[in-house]
Design a protein around this motif. Structure first.
Motif, PDB file in Angstrom:
ATOM      1  N   ILE A 234     -45.082 -28.029  62.943  1.00  0.00           N
ATOM      2  CA  ILE A 234     -45.104 -27.474  61.597  1.00  0.00           C
ATOM      3  C   ILE A 234     -46.432 -27.769  60.925  1.00  0.00           C
ATOM      4  O   ILE A 234     -47.005 -28.851  61.105  1.00  0.00           O
ATOM      5  CB  ILE A 234     -43.930 -28.038  60.756  1.00  0.00           C
ATOM      6  CG1 ILE A 234     -43.710 -27.221  59.490  1.00  0.00           C
ATOM      7  CG2 ILE A 234     -44.155 -29.504  60.414  1.00  0.00           C
ATOM      8  CD1 ILE A 234     -42.889 -26.011  59.703  1.00  0.00           C
ATOM      9  N   SER A 235     -46.947 -26.822  60.191  1.00  0.00           N
ATOM     10  CA  SER A 235     -48.164 -27.100  59.429  1.00  0.00           C
ATOM     11  C   SER A 235     -47.800 -27.893  58.180  1.00  0.00           C
ATOM     12  O   SER A 235     -46.653 -27.852  57.720  1.00  0.00           O
ATOM     13  CB  SER A 235     -48.846 -25.785  59.038  1.00  0.00           C
ATOM     14  OG  SER A 235     -48.057 -25.067  58.121  1.00  0.00           O
ATOM     15  N   LYS A 236     -48.724 -28.639  57.643  1.00  0.00           N
ATOM     16  CA  LYS A 236     -48.496 -29.403  56.421  1.00  0.00           C
ATOM     17  C   LYS A 236     -47.246 -30.287  56.527  1.00  0.00           C
ATOM     18  O   LYS A 236     -46.352 -30.244  55.681  1.00  0.00           O
ATOM     19  CB  LYS A 236     -48.369 -28.469  55.208  1.00  0.00           C
ATOM     20  CG  LYS A 236     -49.591 -27.614  54.943  1.00  0.00           C
ATOM     21  CD  LYS A 236     -49.375 -26.741  53.719  1.00  0.00           C
ATOM     22  CE  LYS A 236     -50.592 -25.885  53.421  1.00  0.00           C
ATOM     23  NZ  LYS A 236     -50.372 -25.009  52.236  1.00  0.00           N
ATOM     24  N   ARG A 237     -47.190 -31.069  57.609  1.00  0.00           N
ATOM     25  CA  ARG A 237     -46.015 -31.927  57.809  1.00  0.00           C
ATOM     26  C   ARG A 237     -45.787 -32.849  56.625  1.00  0.00           C
ATOM     27  O   ARG A 237     -44.628 -33.181  56.299  1.00  0.00           O
ATOM     28  CB  ARG A 237     -46.206 -32.772  59.090  1.00  0.00           C
ATOM     29  CG  ARG A 237     -45.079 -33.787  59.362  1.00  0.00           C
ATOM     30  CD  ARG A 237     -43.755 -33.091  59.594  1.00  0.00           C
ATOM     31  NE  ARG A 237     -42.648 -34.019  59.814  1.00  0.00           N
ATOM     32  CZ  ARG A 237     -41.888 -34.553  58.877  1.00  0.00           C
ATOM     33  NH1 ARG A 237     -42.104 -34.221  57.603  1.00  0.00           N
ATOM     34  NH2 ARG A 237     -40.913 -35.374  59.162  1.00  0.00           N
ATOM     35  N   ASP A 238     -46.865 -33.234  55.948  1.00  0.00           N
ATOM     36  CA  ASP A 238     -46.703 -34.138  54.807  1.00  0.00           C
ATOM     37  C   ASP A 238     -46.178 -33.432  53.560  1.00  0.00           C
ATOM     38  O   ASP A 238     -45.898 -34.073  52.548  1.00  0.00           O
ATOM     39  CB  ASP A 238     -48.030 -34.835  54.483  1.00  0.00           C
ATOM     40  CG  ASP A 238     -49.137 -33.863  54.081  1.00  0.00           C
ATOM     41  OD1 ASP A 238     -48.929 -32.634  54.224  1.00  0.00           O
ATOM     42  OD2 ASP A 238     -50.199 -34.316  53.623  1.00  0.00           O
ATOM     43  N   SER A 239     -46.006 -32.114  53.643  1.00  0.00           N
ATOM     44  CA  SER A 239     -45.532 -31.356  52.487  1.00  0.00           C
ATOM     45  C   SER A 239     -44.122 -30.813  52.684  1.00  0.00           C
ATOM     46  O   SER A 239     -43.657 -29.981  51.900  1.00  0.00           O
ATOM     47  CB  SER A 239     -46.492 -30.186  52.201  1.00  0.00           C
ATOM     48  OG  SER A 239     -47.786 -30.677  51.884  1.00  0.00           O
ATOM     49  N   VAL A 240     -43.437 -31.267  53.737  1.00  0.00           N
ATOM     50  CA  VAL A 240     -42.063 -30.844  53.990  1.00  0.00           C
ATOM     51  C   VAL A 240     -41.191 -32.062  54.265  1.00  0.00           C
ATOM     52  O   VAL A 240     -41.665 -33.082  54.784  1.00  0.00           O
ATOM     53  CB  VAL A 240     -41.954 -29.843  55.164  1.00  0.00           C
ATOM     54  CG1 VAL A 240     -42.669 -28.549  54.843  1.00  0.00           C
ATOM     55  CG2 VAL A 240     -42.468 -30.455  56.457  1.00  0.00           C
ATOM     56  N   VAL A 241     -39.940 -31.949  53.878  1.00  0.00           N
ATOM     57  CA  VAL A 241     -38.920 -32.952  54.190  1.00  0.00           C
ATOM     58  C   VAL A 241     -38.019 -32.332  55.252  1.00  0.00           C
ATOM     59  O   VAL A 241     -37.375 -31.309  55.004  1.00  0.00           O
ATOM     60  CB  VAL A 241     -38.094 -33.315  52.936  1.00  0.00           C
ATOM     61  CG1 VAL A 241     -36.920 -34.212  53.297  1.00  0.00           C
ATOM     62  CG2 VAL A 241     -38.975 -33.971  51.894  1.00  0.00           C
ATOM     63  N   ILE A 242     -38.005 -32.925  56.434  1.00  0.00           N
ATOM     64  CA  ILE A 242     -37.169 -32.415  57.514  1.00  0.00           C
ATOM     65  C   ILE A 242     -35.763 -32.986  57.353  1.00  0.00           C
ATOM     66  O   ILE A 242     -35.555 -34.195  57.366  1.00  0.00           O
ATOM     67  CB  ILE A 242     -37.735 -32.771  58.897  1.00  0.00           C
ATOM     68  CG1 ILE A 242     -39.141 -32.174  59.059  1.00  0.00           C
ATOM     69  CG2 ILE A 242     -36.806 -32.289  60.003  1.00  0.00           C
ATOM     70  CD1 ILE A 242     -39.186 -30.670  59.005  1.00  0.00           C
ATOM     71  N   SER A 243     -34.809 -32.075  57.170  1.00  0.00           N
ATOM     72  CA  SER A 243     -33.426 -32.467  56.910  1.00  0.00           C
ATOM     73  C   SER A 243     -32.532 -32.044  58.068  1.00  0.00           C
ATOM     74  O   SER A 243     -32.755 -30.994  58.690  1.00  0.00           O
ATOM     75  CB  SER A 243     -32.945 -31.821  55.599  1.00  0.00           C
ATOM     76  OG  SER A 243     -31.692 -32.329  55.214  1.00  0.00           O
ATOM     77  N   LEU A 244     -31.529 -32.848  58.346  1.00  0.00           N
ATOM     78  CA  LEU A 244     -30.596 -32.595  59.445  1.00  0.00           C
ATOM     79  C   LEU A 244     -29.218 -32.254  58.897  1.00  0.00           C
ATOM     80  O   LEU A 244     -28.749 -32.879  57.945  1.00  0.00           O
ATOM     81  CB  LEU A 244     -30.473 -33.827  60.354  1.00  0.00           C
ATOM     82  CG  LEU A 244     -31.766 -34.466  60.846  1.00  0.00           C
ATOM     83  CD1 LEU A 244     -31.447 -35.722  61.648  1.00  0.00           C
ATOM     84  CD2 LEU A 244     -32.568 -33.485  61.684  1.00  0.00           C
ATOM     85  N   HIS A 245     -28.589 -31.292  59.509  1.00  0.00           N
ATOM     86  CA  HIS A 245     -27.214 -30.932  59.141  1.00  0.00           C
ATOM     87  C   HIS A 245     -26.478 -30.677  60.452  1.00  0.00           C
ATOM     88  O   HIS A 245     -26.418 -29.549  60.935  1.00  0.00           O
ATOM     89  CB  HIS A 245     -27.209 -29.692  58.245  1.00  0.00           C
ATOM     90  CG  HIS A 245     -25.857 -29.322  57.730  1.00  0.00           C
ATOM     91  ND1 HIS A 245     -25.546 -29.324  56.391  1.00  0.00           N
ATOM     92  CD2 HIS A 245     -24.721 -28.938  58.368  1.00  0.00           C
ATOM     93  CE1 HIS A 245     -24.283 -28.954  56.227  1.00  0.00           C
ATOM     94  NE2 HIS A 245     -23.768 -28.704  57.417  1.00  0.00           N
ATOM     95  N   THR A 246     -25.921 -31.751  61.018  1.00  0.00           N
ATOM     96  CA  THR A 246     -25.271 -31.621  62.318  1.00  0.00           C
ATOM     97  C   THR A 246     -23.780 -31.365  62.154  1.00  0.00           C
ATOM     98  O   THR A 246     -23.145 -31.857  61.224  1.00  0.00           O
ATOM     99  CB  THR A 246     -25.476 -32.887  63.164  1.00  0.00           C
ATOM    100  OG1 THR A 246     -24.918 -34.026  62.484  1.00  0.00           O
ATOM    101  CG2 THR A 246     -26.949 -33.140  63.404  1.00  0.00           C
TER     102      THR A 246
END
Length: 561
Positions: A234-246
């Motif tokens: 992903i570009s701009k990894r520091d500008s996104v929050v990766i969220s999990l929904h399992t």
């Protein structure tokens, strides 16, 4: 019927090409951001969805537990949902440090309704999604990639524009490439990047990218590979929050979330005790307490797990399984004799240690940390052993039986359990103990009073005994001489009643503390024909307790003939 060759119908899920994957060597060292979806994903999975009263009760529970991001509903689903969400805002029920979140499909009218439900909120997250996997593109929507991508772009523009119309609210956005776990990674990435191009997230105002295992179709390591691949590409990894929904279709929703955190995710979505559509969502309680047992503060407070259970069961009208991790009624309970013995020894070792590190066999967490007591840790049925019986007696009555006496009494309990064919509670065991060793009821030999005289090495016991001859109790005065109190009591029993006993072992301990302390004394005796008999006595005076213990052993001989 199940197929003999399921490969004719089903295909194994493809692996992710990630030969230098890093997540397997990582460990979880800090909690993620938590989002509860109980009031949305959990609610829409219920046979009877929660009414406003139950939703408010659940909301208050989540606040008490410490959840800071709560998906409060799906406002475009109907008036009940819309009115509840707008009511929370209007009534000022949302604490300043809690972020409400509302879900919407990527449709203009539904997005508008969602923003309207949150009008006046101090801060809020609007969560928009569209399905991107081949099955949905080809079967459900009959669309090409670029058409599905455009849905995400158009939705992002609507988020941007609606937020601009309500500048007094601090708006945050979440985008889900729904069905991520069964979609091509490059296309999921393409959709996320297209949304980022519109919303222009920054490190100070990041975009939440939720990567759901909408349907769990592979082992959790593959999901971790997918998450790491996105994090690395992903570009701009520091500008996104990766969220999990399992989800839990394969029974590994918790494992997938944990491996996803190791793979780089920042946030976990789920429900308390794993409620959710089909087989449920990720269980936030289990993930949080798994971290707790590894020495990590999860930031969620389950100090009163029973209150949490009661509220969730009331609101969802679904029971928490008695074997549910950490929370079930039986998860801290041992019926097996070997398990009970190990737990009993573990508690004894814990008391003797000089540090607070928890290390008790079969108990990965101290039940007291969750508001549970130790009374239910060991429960007795026909499968139980001497250690479990002794534990129950110690916890309920304060008796600390010597090891050989534990074995003797366990036979009594085993016979009782077999004859009743049920679990024995503490009252059953206490009653059986006191009856078997003559602490209650009429007994052949009962102490009325005694006096000890003589000098060291030459003691004289003089006592009054109520002797039950079978035709009514008779008070008898007896005396005996020995080198100590117990030997003089034995001499008196031998000389007056012909009862010959020899003490093989003796122990004593205090019961209680302070002014209410009593003494318990235990004797193991040998009879003239080689049999073993045990006795127990209690009294505020330890010497008197020891005399009663010898008489208890004599009563045991009389009872067995």
């Amino acid at each position: 019927m199940m197929l003999k060759q399921p490969s004719q119908k089903y295909r194994p899920f493809p692996q992710v090409d990630l030969p230098d994957r890093q997540w397997p060597s990582r460990v979880i060292t800090a909690p993620p951001r938590w989002l509860s979806t109980d009031m949305r994903d959990g609610n829409q999975s219920l046979i009877d969805p929660m009414n406003a009263e139950k939703k408010r009760r659940f909301f208050d529970l989540l606040i008490k537990v410490g959840v800071k991001e709560i998906e409060v509903g799906f406002p475009s689903a109907g008036a009940t949902e819309f009115d509840f969400i707008s009511g929370l805002v209007r009534d000022g029920a949302i604490p300043d440090d809690v972020m409400p979140q509302a879900l919407t499909q990527a449709r203009a009218d539904l997005i508008a309704t969602t923003f309207e439900s949150l009008r006046g909120a101090k801060q809020a997250i609007v969560h928009v999604y569209n399905a991107v996997s081949p099955a949905w593109r080809n079967i459900v929507f009959q669309m090409e990639r670029q058409e599905v991508r455009q849905i995400a772009v158009d939705a992002a523009k609507l988020l941007r524009d609606h937020a601009a119309k309500q500048p007094d609210t601090d708006w945050h956005f979440e985008y889900s490439p729904e069905t991520f776990s069964t979609a091509e990674l490059d296309f999921s990435l393409e959709c996320c990047e297209a949304v980022m191009d519109i919303l222009r997230p920054t490190p100070e105002r990041p975009l939440i990218l939720n990567l759901p295992a909408t349907v769990e179709c592979a082992t959790p390591n593959i999901y971790a590979d997918q998450i790491e691949w996105i994090c690395r590409n992903i570009s701009k990894r520091d500008s996104v929050v990766i969220s999990l929904h399992t989800h839990n279709d394969r029974g590994t929703g918790v494992a997938a979330a944990e491996l996803g955190i190791m793979a780089g995710a920042d946030r976990v979505e789920g429900c308390l005790f794993g409620n959710g559509e089909r087989t449920g969502n990720c269980d936030l309680v289990t993930v949080a307490l798994n971290m707790y047992t590894q020495g990590i503060d999860p930031g969620l407070d389950f100090s009163d797990i029973d209150e949490v259970i009661q509220t969730v069961e009331y609101c969802n009208q679904l029971p928490v399984h008695p074997r549910h991790p950490y929370a079930g009624e039986l998860v801290f309970t041992a019926f097996s004799g070997s398990h009970q013995d190990a737990i009993k020894k573990g508690f004894a070792a814990q008391e003797a240690r000089n540090d607070e590190i928890w290390n008790v066999p079969y108990l990965p967490i101290d039940p007291k940390d969750l508001g549970r007591d130790y009374e239910a840790v060991i429960r007795v049925n026909s499968q139980s052993g001497k250690g479990g019986v002794a534990w129950v007696l110690q916890q309920d009555k304060g008796y600390k039986l010597p090891k050989r006496m534990q074995a003797d009494f366990s036979k009594v309990v085993q016979a009782l359990a077999d004859s009743t064919s049920r679990e024995l509670n503490a009252a059953d065991i206490g009653e059986a103990f006191e009856s078997h060793y003559g602490l209650t009821g009429e007994q052949p030999y009962a102490l009325i009073d005694y006096h000890e005289g003589g000098q060291a090495g030459d003691r004289i016991f003089t006592g009054k005994i109520a002797h039950d001859t079978g035709s009514g109790g008779v008070e008898r005065s007896i005396s005996g001489r020995g080198n100590g109190l117990l030997s003089s009591v034995l001499a008196a029993l031998r000389d007056e009643f012909g009862v010959e006993l020899e003490i093989a072992d003796y122990s004593e301990h205090a019961i209680g503390a302070g002014s209410d302390v009593n003494a318990a004394a235990y004797v193991e005796c040998r009879t003239s024909d080689g049999r073993t008999v045990f006795g127990v006595g209690t009294d505020s005076d330890v010497a008197t307790a020891s005399v009663k213990a010898v008489l208890s052993a004599a009563n045991g001989i009389a009872a067995r003939g």
